[in-house]
Design a protein around this motif. Sequence first.
Motif, PDB file in Angstrom:
ATOM      1  N   GLY A 186     -19.158 -12.972 -29.832  1.00  0.00           N
ATOM      2  CA  GLY A 186     -20.337 -12.115 -29.924  1.00  0.00           C
ATOM      3  C   GLY A 186     -20.502 -11.142 -28.790  1.00  0.00           C
ATOM      4  N   ILE A 187     -19.427 -10.925 -28.020  1.00  0.00           N
ATOM      5  CA  ILE A 187     -19.489  -9.973 -26.914  1.00  0.00           C
ATOM      6  C   ILE A 187     -18.094  -9.382 -26.723  1.00  0.00           C
ATOM      7  CG2 ILE A 187     -19.073 -11.793 -25.192  1.00  0.00           C
ATOM      8  CD1 ILE A 187     -20.855 -10.160 -23.264  1.00  0.00           C
ATOM      9  N   GLY A 188     -18.029  -8.082 -26.445  1.00  0.00           N
ATOM     10  CA  GLY A 188     -16.756  -7.420 -26.242  1.00  0.00           C
ATOM     11  C   GLY A 188     -16.136  -7.737 -24.892  1.00  0.00           C
ATOM     12  N   GLU A 189     -14.829  -7.516 -24.792  1.00  0.00           N
ATOM     13  CA  GLU A 189     -14.106  -7.844 -23.564  1.00  0.00           C
ATOM     14  C   GLU A 189     -14.645  -7.088 -22.359  1.00  0.00           C
ATOM     15  OE1 GLU A 189      -9.503  -7.675 -21.825  1.00  0.00           O
ATOM     16  OE2 GLU A 189     -10.056  -6.562 -23.636  1.00  0.00           O
ATOM     17  N   SER A 190     -14.835  -5.776 -22.474  1.00  0.00           N
ATOM     18  CA  SER A 190     -15.272  -4.987 -21.321  1.00  0.00           C
ATOM     19  C   SER A 190     -16.690  -5.345 -20.898  1.00  0.00           C
ATOM     20  CB  SER A 190     -15.164  -3.492 -21.631  1.00  0.00           C
ATOM     21  OG  SER A 190     -15.962  -3.145 -22.754  1.00  0.00           O
ATOM     22  N   THR A 191     -17.564  -5.582 -21.881  1.00  0.00           N
ATOM     23  CA  THR A 191     -18.935  -5.976 -21.553  1.00  0.00           C
ATOM     24  C   THR A 191     -18.959  -7.322 -20.850  1.00  0.00           C
ATOM     25  OG1 THR A 191     -19.726  -4.795 -23.519  1.00  0.00           O
ATOM     26  CG2 THR A 191     -21.248  -6.338 -22.489  1.00  0.00           C
ATOM     27  N   ILE A 261     -14.608 -21.584 -33.673  1.00  0.00           N
ATOM     28  CA  ILE A 261     -16.045 -21.412 -33.837  1.00  0.00           C
ATOM     29  C   ILE A 261     -16.581 -22.302 -34.951  1.00  0.00           C
ATOM     30  CG2 ILE A 261     -15.744 -19.436 -35.390  1.00  0.00           C
ATOM     31  CD1 ILE A 261     -18.559 -19.790 -32.798  1.00  0.00           C
ATOM     32  N   SER A 262     -15.776 -22.546 -35.975  1.00  0.00           N
ATOM     33  CA  SER A 262     -16.233 -23.425 -37.058  1.00  0.00           C
ATOM     34  C   SER A 262     -16.402 -24.858 -36.569  1.00  0.00           C
ATOM     35  CB  SER A 262     -15.251 -23.382 -38.234  1.00  0.00           C
ATOM     36  OG  SER A 262     -13.944 -23.713 -37.828  1.00  0.00           O
ATOM     37  N   GLU A 263     -15.547 -25.278 -35.630  1.00  0.00           N
ATOM     38  CA  GLU A 263     -15.721 -26.602 -35.036  1.00  0.00           C
ATOM     39  C   GLU A 263     -17.017 -26.659 -34.238  1.00  0.00           C
ATOM     40  OE1 GLU A 263     -11.915 -28.646 -33.498  1.00  0.00           O
ATOM     41  OE2 GLU A 263     -11.399 -26.508 -33.518  1.00  0.00           O
ATOM     42  N   ALA A 264     -17.303 -25.596 -33.501  1.00  0.00           N
ATOM     43  CA  ALA A 264     -18.522 -25.558 -32.693  1.00  0.00           C
ATOM     44  C   ALA A 264     -19.762 -25.647 -33.574  1.00  0.00           C
ATOM     45  CB  ALA A 264     -18.550 -24.282 -31.854  1.00  0.00           C
ATOM     46  N   VAL A 265     -19.765 -24.863 -34.667  1.00  0.00           N
ATOM     47  CA  VAL A 265     -20.900 -24.897 -35.598  1.00  0.00           C
ATOM     48  C   VAL A 265     -21.002 -26.267 -36.243  1.00  0.00           C
ATOM     49  CG1 VAL A 265     -21.828 -23.939 -37.741  1.00  0.00           C
ATOM     50  CG2 VAL A 265     -20.851 -22.416 -36.007  1.00  0.00           C
ATOM     51  N   GLY A 266     -19.870 -26.828 -36.628  1.00  0.00           N
ATOM     52  CA  GLY A 266     -19.863 -28.146 -37.259  1.00  0.00           C
ATOM     53  C   GLY A 266     -20.437 -29.226 -36.364  1.00  0.00           C
ATOM     54  N   LYS A 402     -16.468 -13.192 -40.846  1.00  0.00           N
ATOM     55  CA  LYS A 402     -16.475 -14.651 -40.689  1.00  0.00           C
ATOM     56  C   LYS A 402     -16.924 -15.045 -39.294  1.00  0.00           C
ATOM     57  CE  LYS A 402     -13.008 -16.847 -39.158  1.00  0.00           C
ATOM     58  NZ  LYS A 402     -11.630 -17.365 -38.908  1.00  0.00           N
ATOM     59  N   MET A 403     -16.307 -14.426 -38.302  1.00  0.00           N
ATOM     60  CA  MET A 403     -16.589 -14.819 -36.915  1.00  0.00           C
ATOM     61  C   MET A 403     -18.026 -14.502 -36.519  1.00  0.00           C
ATOM     62  SD  MET A 403     -15.032 -16.249 -34.429  1.00  0.00           S
ATOM     63  CE  MET A 403     -15.516 -16.642 -32.748  1.00  0.00           C
ATOM     64  N   VAL A 404     -18.505 -13.327 -36.891  1.00  0.00           N
ATOM     65  CA  VAL A 404     -19.867 -12.935 -36.509  1.00  0.00           C
ATOM     66  C   VAL A 404     -20.895 -13.831 -37.193  1.00  0.00           C
ATOM     67  CG1 VAL A 404     -21.597 -11.108 -36.663  1.00  0.00           C
ATOM     68  CG2 VAL A 404     -19.280 -10.555 -35.934  1.00  0.00           C
ATOM     69  N   LEU A 405     -20.709 -14.118 -38.467  1.00  0.00           N
ATOM     70  CA  LEU A 405     -21.682 -14.953 -39.171  1.00  0.00           C
ATOM     71  C   LEU A 405     -21.702 -16.378 -38.627  1.00  0.00           C
ATOM     72  CD1 LEU A 405     -23.822 -15.296 -41.274  1.00  0.00           C
ATOM     73  CD2 LEU A 405     -22.054 -15.540 -43.021  1.00  0.00           C
ATOM     74  N   LEU A 406     -20.542 -16.913 -38.289  1.00  0.00           N
ATOM     75  CA  LEU A 406     -20.523 -18.249 -37.698  1.00  0.00           C
ATOM     76  C   LEU A 406     -21.161 -18.240 -36.309  1.00  0.00           C
ATOM     77  CD1 LEU A 406     -16.978 -19.478 -38.785  1.00  0.00           C
ATOM     78  CD2 LEU A 406     -19.185 -20.298 -39.607  1.00  0.00           C
ATOM     79  N   GLU A 407     -20.978 -17.157 -35.558  1.00  0.00           N
ATOM     80  CA  GLU A 407     -21.617 -17.069 -34.246  1.00  0.00           C
ATOM     81  C   GLU A 407     -23.129 -16.895 -34.390  1.00  0.00           C
ATOM     82  OE1 GLU A 407     -22.201 -16.688 -30.017  1.00  0.00           O
ATOM     83  OE2 GLU A 407     -20.939 -17.834 -31.394  1.00  0.00           O
ATOM     84  N   ILE A 408     -23.569 -16.161 -35.413  1.00  0.00           N
ATOM     85  CA  ILE A 408     -24.998 -16.078 -35.709  1.00  0.00           C
ATOM     86  C   ILE A 408     -25.560 -17.476 -35.948  1.00  0.00           C
ATOM     87  CG2 ILE A 408     -26.678 -15.376 -37.472  1.00  0.00           C
ATOM     88  CD1 ILE A 408     -24.969 -12.806 -37.821  1.00  0.00           C
ATOM     89  N   THR A 418     -30.934 -13.828 -28.866  1.00  0.00           N
ATOM     90  CA  THR A 418     -30.122 -12.625 -29.071  1.00  0.00           C
ATOM     91  C   THR A 418     -28.988 -12.903 -30.044  1.00  0.00           C
ATOM     92  OG1 THR A 418     -28.761 -13.192 -27.149  1.00  0.00           O
ATOM     93  CG2 THR A 418     -30.623 -11.699 -26.797  1.00  0.00           C
ATOM     94  N   MET A 419     -28.645 -11.897 -30.832  1.00  0.00           N
ATOM     95  CA  MET A 419     -27.601 -12.018 -31.830  1.00  0.00           C
ATOM     96  C   MET A 419     -26.282 -11.437 -31.304  1.00  0.00           C
ATOM     97  SD  MET A 419     -28.684 -13.577 -34.625  1.00  0.00           S
ATOM     98  CE  MET A 419     -29.217 -14.787 -33.378  1.00  0.00           C
ATOM     99  N   PRO A 420     -25.163 -11.790 -31.919  1.00  0.00           N
ATOM    100  CA  PRO A 420     -23.873 -11.277 -31.466  1.00  0.00           C
ATOM    101  C   PRO A 420     -23.867  -9.753 -31.387  1.00  0.00           C
ATOM    102  CG  PRO A 420     -23.565 -12.962 -33.149  1.00  0.00           C
ATOM    103  CD  PRO A 420     -25.033 -12.684 -33.078  1.00  0.00           C
ATOM    104  N   TYR A 421     -23.245  -9.231 -30.333  1.00  0.00           N
ATOM    105  CA  TYR A 421     -23.094  -7.781 -30.119  1.00  0.00           C
ATOM    106  C   TYR A 421     -24.440  -7.053 -30.185  1.00  0.00           C
ATOM    107  CZ  TYR A 421     -18.354  -9.251 -31.166  1.00  0.00           C
ATOM    108  OH  TYR A 421     -17.147  -9.925 -31.166  1.00  0.00           O
ATOM    109  N   ASP A 422     -25.534  -7.779 -29.900  1.00  0.00           N
ATOM    110  CA  ASP A 422     -26.892  -7.228 -29.912  1.00  0.00           C
ATOM    111  C   ASP A 422     -27.288  -6.682 -31.287  1.00  0.00           C
ATOM    112  OD1 ASP A 422     -27.554  -7.817 -27.252  1.00  0.00           O
ATOM    113  OD2 ASP A 422     -26.463  -6.047 -26.544  1.00  0.00           O
ATOM    114  N   LEU A 423     -26.695  -7.233 -32.354  1.00  0.00           N
ATOM    115  CA  LEU A 423     -27.119  -6.874 -33.710  1.00  0.00           C
ATOM    116  C   LEU A 423     -28.553  -7.343 -33.927  1.00  0.00           C
ATOM    117  CD1 LEU A 423     -23.834  -7.881 -35.559  1.00  0.00           C
ATOM    118  CD2 LEU A 423     -24.651  -5.551 -35.152  1.00  0.00           C
ATOM    119  N   LYS A 424     -29.278  -6.661 -34.808  1.00  0.00           N
ATOM    120  CA  LYS A 424     -30.700  -6.938 -34.997  1.00  0.00           C
ATOM    121  C   LYS A 424     -30.976  -7.665 -36.303  1.00  0.00           C
ATOM    122  CE  LYS A 424     -31.388  -4.795 -31.166  1.00  0.00           C
ATOM    123  NZ  LYS A 424     -31.596  -5.614 -29.927  1.00  0.00           N
TER     124      LYS A 424
END
Length: 428
Positions: A186-191, A261-266, A402-408, A418-424
Amino acid sequence: MKVQIISIGNELLIGDTVNTNASWLGEFLTGLGFTVTQVHTISDELDLIKKTIKTAMQESEVVICTGGLGPTHDDMTKKAVAELFDVGYKLHQDSLDYIKSLFEKRNIPFSESNYSQAEVPENAEVLFNKAGTAPGMWFEAGSYLAVLPGVPYEMKYLMKKRVAPKLREAFGDIGYLYSHYIKTAGIGESTLSDQVLGDLSDYFENGVSLAFLPSPGGVSLRLNGKGRTKEEAKDNLQKLTDIIYKKAGKYIYGEGKDFSISEAVGELLKEKGLKIAVAESCTGGLIANTFTDVAGSSDYFDGGIVSYANHVKVKQLGVFQVDLDSVGAVSKEVALQMAKGVAEKLDTEIGISTTGIAGPGGGTEEKPVGTVWMGYYQKDGAHFAIKAMFTKDRLMNKERTKMVLLEITRRILKGIETMPYDLKKQLP
C-alpha cells in the motif's frame, strides 16, 4: 571470499528454461558468507565454456558451474573442463554402479551414453550424486571449481551435501550472512524510502545493509546482517528492524521472503473469528485462488462468485439492473452491491468485490483501461468502495487489484484508517 556462477545451456539463452539455479545459488552462497560477484549465462559452446571458466577462476576464489553434464552430444561441460586442465578421463565405479541400479529399478535400457556419465576428468574429485545420474566434480587449481548438473534438485542436493562442507573445510570460519525480509503493502518504493523511513545509514554497521525489492504486490525490505554465527548475524539486525517497525509499522503486513498478504489477512480473520467471501469480475477468481493457496484457509474463507457477466451479477449477487444500465458494471454502486451480495449469499461476515476494465481493450474516455472499483462490506460494520487507476497491462491490473483489495481488508481488520496509496473510501 569472491564467487562466480556459470550457468551453461542454450535453453537458458533462448528462453526455453528460466535460470532458477543462478538465483538459488546466489542466495545459498551469500548465506554461507561468500560474495557473488558475477553470474554468467553461456551457450553449450566448447571454447566459450573453457574461456569463461578459466577467466572466472583467475578472478575468484570459488567458481560454481551448472549444466551440460547430460549424456547427449550437446552436453559439453565435462569435455571443456578436461581440455582446460589438459587431462584424460577416469571411470568412477561407484557412480557407474549407482546409475545402473537406477536404470534397473525403472526398467530402462542402459546405453553407452549413460556409461559415459560415470567418466570424469582425471584430476576431478567426484561429488557422488544420489539425486540423479550425473556426478558432480570438484577441482582445486589455484581456486576451487565445482561442476554440477543443471537439473535443479540435483544441483541443490550436491551444493548442500557435498559442496558446502568442502567450502567450510577450505575457508574455515567465513562467518554467516543472515537475510531477513519485511513485507510492506500500500505504499510505493520511493515514498517508503524517502518520506517514511528516511536516512537509516546510522544503522548500517557490523555488515548490516538494507535493500528495497519492489513488485506489483508491494515492497519487500531485505535486511542483511553478518556475524561469526547465524545468531550473531540475526542479532546485528535488531536495531535496524526496530527502527523500521517504528517508522513504517502500519505498512508492514508480515515477515519472511515467501509470506503473502493473503496469509496476513487469513491470520487476522482467524484471530477475530470472521469469515470472508469474494465477488470477482475483473480478477476472475484470482483473489479466491490466493486465499486457497494457504493451508487451513477453510477456517475463514467460505468461497467466492466469479460474476464476470452482468447477468451473473444480477442473478447471483443481487446487483440492480437499473444501476448496470445507468452507471455500468465498473462503478461504485455495483462494487458496493457485489460486496454485500456475496456476503449475504454465502452467509459470511465480510464480503469483498472487484469490478474493472483490465484491458487491453474495453476502455473509454470516462473509464480508461486500468479503472477498477473495489468493494468492502462487513456485517454491522464498514461498507464502502474504492476507485483505483492502474496500468494498461491486463495481468498487472489483476495482480494489483488483488493486492490492493487484500491490503484494504487487512487495514480494516487492524483498525488502520488510511487506505493503501492514500486511496479514498466512497460510502454508499
